[in-house]
Write a protein that holds these residues in place. Structure first.
Motif, PDB file in Angstrom:
ATOM      1  N   GLN A  91      64.556  21.134   2.013  1.00 41.10           N
ATOM      2  CA  GLN A  91      63.775  21.238   0.783  1.00 41.10           C
ATOM      3  C   GLN A  91      62.340  21.672   1.079  1.00 41.10           C
ATOM      4  OE1 GLN A  91      64.240  17.389  -0.984  1.00 41.10           O
ATOM      5  NE2 GLN A  91      66.237  17.853  -1.868  1.00 41.10           N
ATOM      6  N   MET A  92      61.766  21.141   2.171  1.00 42.30           N
ATOM      7  CA  MET A  92      60.417  21.552   2.565  1.00 42.30           C
ATOM      8  C   MET A  92      60.390  23.045   2.875  1.00 42.30           C
ATOM      9  SD  MET A  92      58.964  18.359   4.880  1.00 42.30           S
ATOM     10  CE  MET A  92      58.854  19.436   6.255  1.00 42.30           C
ATOM     11  N   ARG A  93      61.457  23.534   3.480  1.00 38.93           N
ATOM     12  CA  ARG A  93      61.528  24.958   3.817  1.00 38.93           C
ATOM     13  C   ARG A  93      61.562  25.803   2.549  1.00 38.93           C
ATOM     14  NH1 ARG A  93      65.161  29.312   5.548  1.00 38.93           N
ATOM     15  NH2 ARG A  93      64.189  30.274   7.376  1.00 38.93           N
ATOM     16  N   LEU A  94      62.344  25.374   1.551  1.00 31.75           N
ATOM     17  CA  LEU A  94      62.408  26.119   0.298  1.00 31.75           C
ATOM     18  C   LEU A  94      61.050  26.155  -0.393  1.00 31.75           C
ATOM     19  CD1 LEU A  94      65.835  24.897  -1.134  1.00 31.75           C
ATOM     20  CD2 LEU A  94      65.290  27.127  -0.145  1.00 31.75           C
ATOM     21  N   VAL A  95      60.354  25.036  -0.371  1.00 35.08           N
ATOM     22  CA  VAL A  95      59.021  24.977  -0.972  1.00 35.08           C
ATOM     23  C   VAL A  95      58.078  25.935  -0.250  1.00 35.08           C
ATOM     24  CG1 VAL A  95      57.006  23.485  -1.305  1.00 35.08           C
ATOM     25  CG2 VAL A  95      59.282  22.653  -1.899  1.00 35.08           C
ATOM     26  N   LYS A  96      58.125  25.953   1.065  1.00 30.39           N
ATOM     27  CA  LYS A  96      57.262  26.827   1.860  1.00 30.39           C
ATOM     28  C   LYS A  96      57.581  28.293   1.585  1.00 30.39           C
ATOM     29  CE  LYS A  96      54.201  27.497   5.111  1.00 30.39           C
ATOM     30  NZ  LYS A  96      52.818  27.095   4.998  1.00 30.39           N
ATOM     31  N   ILE A  97      58.847  28.623   1.458  1.00 31.84           N
ATOM     32  CA  ILE A  97      59.237  30.006   1.162  1.00 31.84           C
ATOM     33  C   ILE A  97      58.704  30.409  -0.203  1.00 31.84           C
ATOM     34  CG2 ILE A  97      61.211  31.503   0.629  1.00 31.84           C
ATOM     35  CD1 ILE A  97      62.714  30.065   2.888  1.00 31.84           C
ATOM     36  N   ARG A  98      58.785  29.514  -1.183  1.00 27.61           N
ATOM     37  CA  ARG A  98      58.250  29.820  -2.523  1.00 27.61           C
ATOM     38  C   ARG A  98      56.740  30.013  -2.467  1.00 27.61           C
ATOM     39  NH1 ARG A  98      61.736  25.149  -5.080  1.00 27.61           N
ATOM     40  NH2 ARG A  98      63.720  26.220  -5.219  1.00 27.61           N
ATOM     41  N   GLU A  99      56.051  29.179  -1.682  1.00 22.10           N
ATOM     42  CA  GLU A  99      54.595  29.317  -1.545  1.00 22.10           C
ATOM     43  C   GLU A  99      54.239  30.668  -0.939  1.00 22.10           C
ATOM     44  OE1 GLU A  99      53.072  26.114   0.785  1.00 22.10           O
ATOM     45  OE2 GLU A  99      53.485  24.614  -0.752  1.00 22.10           O
ATOM     46  N   LEU A 100      54.990  31.078   0.063  1.00 23.10           N
ATOM     47  CA  LEU A 100      54.712  32.360   0.715  1.00 23.10           C
ATOM     48  C   LEU A 100      55.031  33.542  -0.188  1.00 23.10           C
ATOM     49  CD1 LEU A 100      56.043  31.574   4.283  1.00 23.10           C
ATOM     50  CD2 LEU A 100      53.659  31.807   3.590  1.00 23.10           C
ATOM     51  N   ALA A 101      55.988  33.366  -1.089  1.00 27.01           N
ATOM     52  CA  ALA A 101      56.383  34.448  -1.983  1.00 27.01           C
ATOM     53  C   ALA A 101      55.316  34.714  -3.049  1.00 27.01           C
ATOM     54  CB  ALA A 101      57.712  34.125  -2.647  1.00 27.01           C
ATOM     55  N   GLN A 102      54.499  33.717  -3.338  1.00 25.25           N
ATOM     56  CA  GLN A 102      53.476  33.896  -4.379  1.00 25.25           C
ATOM     57  C   GLN A 102      52.277  34.647  -3.890  1.00 25.25           C
ATOM     58  OE1 GLN A 102      52.629  29.990  -5.804  1.00 25.25           O
ATOM     59  NE2 GLN A 102      54.403  29.963  -7.147  1.00 25.25           N
TER      60      GLN A 102
END
Length: 74
Positions: A63-74
């Motif tokens: 879940q932390m990885r998914l959050v980090k990927i979303r942060e990087l996508a923004q």
């Protein structure tokens, strides 16, 4: 069988996902160790508890990885 991640887990220590990917690898190793311990351990209740905690840790790391990927996508 190891789960395949998209994007794949990074091994570059300078990559933005390195820390979360390292946490996922560590959680997978803890889960594997817990499963191996279950095979050799006499107290199966304790082994089940350790496996349960290891799976929860792996889910949190993913879940932390998914959050980090979303942060990087923004």
């Amino acid at each position: 069988m190891a789960k395949l991640y998209d994007p794949a887990l990074t091994t570059n220590p300078h990559g933005p996902l390195y820390r979360v990917d390292k946490a996922i690898r560590a959680a997978q190793e803890r889960l594997d160790a817990a499963i191996d311990a279950k095979r050799h351990h006499t107290s199966h209740n304790l082994a089940h508890q350790v496996i349960k905690e290891a799976r929860e840790g792996l889910k949190k790391a993913e879940q932390m990885r998914l959050v980090k990927i979303r942060e990087l996508a923004q």
